[in-house]
Design an enzyme around this catalytic site. Structure first.
Site, PDB file in Angstrom:
ATOM      1  CG  HIS A 293      -2.089  -0.972   1.023  1.00  0.00           C
ATOM      2  ND1 HIS A 293      -2.958  -0.928  -0.035  1.00  0.00           N
ATOM      3  CD2 HIS A 293      -2.485  -2.034   1.760  1.00  0.00           C
ATOM      4  CE1 HIS A 293      -3.838  -1.916   0.065  1.00  0.00           C
ATOM      5  NE2 HIS A 293      -3.570  -2.604   1.145  1.00  0.00           N
TER       6      HIS A 293
ATOM      7  NE  ARG B  26       1.519  -5.068   3.194  1.00  0.00           N
ATOM      8  CZ  ARG B  26       0.347  -4.671   3.693  1.00  0.00           C
ATOM      9  NH1 ARG B  26      -0.439  -5.556   4.296  1.00  0.00           N
ATOM     10  NH2 ARG B  26      -0.021  -3.415   3.623  1.00  0.00           N
TER      11      ARG B  26
ATOM     12  CG  ASP C 244      17.725 -12.322  -7.365  1.00  0.00           C
ATOM     13  OD1 ASP C 244      17.979 -13.314  -6.650  1.00  0.00           O
ATOM     14  OD2 ASP C 244      17.538 -12.409  -8.597  1.00  0.00           O
TER      15      ASP C 244
ATOM     16  CD  GLU D 202      -4.356  -9.138   4.200  1.00  0.00           C
ATOM     17  OE1 GLU D 202      -4.414  -8.114   4.898  1.00  0.00           O
ATOM     18  OE2 GLU D 202      -3.608  -9.225   3.214  1.00  0.00           O
TER      19      GLU D 202
ATOM     20  CG  ASP E 185      -7.216  -6.074   3.563  1.00  0.00           C
ATOM     21  OD1 ASP E 185      -8.012  -5.514   2.790  1.00  0.00           O
ATOM     22  OD2 ASP E 185      -5.998  -5.880   3.519  1.00  0.00           O
TER      23      ASP E 185
HETATM   24  O1  LIG Z   1      -5.452  -5.667   6.746  1.00  0.00           O
HETATM   25  C1  LIG Z   1      -4.586  -5.069   7.391  1.00  0.00           C
HETATM   26  O2  LIG Z   1      -4.786  -4.559   8.511  1.00  0.00           O
HETATM   27  C2  LIG Z   1      -3.274  -4.964   6.773  1.00  0.00           C
HETATM   28  O3  LIG Z   1      -2.918  -5.789   5.970  1.00  0.00           O
HETATM   29  C3  LIG Z   1      -2.441  -3.774   7.048  1.00  0.00           C
HETATM   30  C4  LIG Z   1      -2.872  -2.660   6.124  1.00  0.00           C
HETATM   31  O4  LIG Z   1      -2.688  -3.064   4.812  1.00  0.00           O
HETATM   32  C5  LIG Z   1      -2.081  -1.420   6.335  1.00  0.00           C
HETATM   33  O5  LIG Z   1      -2.078  -0.736   5.150  1.00  0.00           O
HETATM   34  C6  LIG Z   1      -2.620  -0.541   7.349  1.00  0.00           C
HETATM   35  O6  LIG Z   1      -2.368   0.797   7.099  1.00  0.00           O
END
Ligand SMILES: O=C(O)C(=O)C[C@H](O)[C@@H](O)CO
Length: 266
Positions: A48, A73, A87, A152, A178
């Site tokens: 993100h 991530r 790599d 998630e 999520d």
């Molecule tokens: O679902 C979640 O919680 C995450 O995976 C973390 C978020 O993606 C993260 O962007 C929170 O800002």
């Protein structure tokens, strides 16, 4: 030179609690500032935050002198992207939205060389091998690599026992934002149904003999999840911390003229 030590993987194996921070600025400069503060680990977010393989590389280089261990991530569990990330020297990789044991097995394969997997050989071109200075990298790389799968979604939680049990999965990381959204409780990870699913995912991960982590910027959430057995918790997000500190600083001098609020997803 010796294979760079994966201090984060070693600490997880010793069952030591690990406090982390989410790094979202996508620059080596910002990541280096935070890396000097003593957090155990830092999540460099390729999902993100506006990161690319080169921007992740510059952050890995920036935080290298510090004790904060980088966890990267990926935006997706694509085998080719994983090859590029390994790599450039990523040792601990987190992959979002893993929903089945089969998906988890594919990720493990992406991180291992044949005959144990499908990772392509970059050899002397790669920072991972320190351009061929690490002896026997091909045979020993897996010892320093750590795979964290994110659970998630409703389906991910349904399958969490099987996902956590996959050989080569080191840890499960729960994404409360999520998960709550997927369960129909948008923006409300505290909803009892979401909490029940989180607790189930933690219990199942621990029962499989694996380590569990979570994102919990609010202190009471972080402490509750740790009491449930989460061993590595991201207890802050750098962007949110800057925003909050900047707001509070200005508020000392004047009343907010206008509150630019967005719903807080985390
Ligand atoms: O679902 C979640 O919680 C995450 O995976 C973390 C978020 O993606 C993260 O962007 C929170 O800002």
């Amino acid at each position: 030179m010796k294979m760079p030590h994966n201090a984060f993987k070693a600490a997880l194996a010793k069952r030591e609690p690990q406090y982390g921070i989410w790094a979202g600025f996508a620059t080596g400069y910002a990541s280096e500032i935070v890396a000097g503060l003593g957090y155990d680990w830092m999540l460099i977010d390729g999902e993100h935050a506006p990161n690319t393989v080169p921007s992740i590389l510059s952050q890995l280089q920036a935080v290298m002198p510090y004790s904060t261990a980088p966890v990267v991530r990926a935006v997706t569990g694509d085998t080719v992207l994983i090859k590029q990330l390994l790599d450039i020297g990523v040792q601990t990789l987190m992959v979002p939205m893993v929903e089945t044991a089969e998906q988890a097995r594919v990720l493990v394969q992406a991180m291992r060389y044949p005959p144990h997997g499908v990772r392509g050989v970059g050899g002397g071109l790669t920072r991972a091998t320190r351009w061929d200075a690490v002896p026997d990298y091909l045979n020993t790389a897996h010892e320093a690599l750590c795979l964290i799968v994110q659970v998630e979604s409703r389906l991910g939680v349904e399958n969490v026992e099987a996902i956590a049990a996959v050989e080569g999965v080191d840890a499960v990381f729960i994404g409360p934002a999520d998960l709550s959204t997927g369960l129909g409780h948008i923006g409300n990870p505290s909803h009892p149904e979401v909490q029940k699913q989180i607790r189930h995912a933690v219990d199942a991960t621990l029962a499989a003999g694996k380590v569990c982590g979570i994102l919990a910027p609010a202190e009471e959430d972080a402490r509750r999840y740790m009491s449930w057995g989460c061993q590595f918790v991201a207890v802050g997000i750098d962007i949110s911390l800057l925003r909050q500190a900047a707001k509070e600083n200005l508020a000392r001098y004047r009343e907010p003229q206008e509150t630019v609020t967005a719903s807080r997803t985390y």
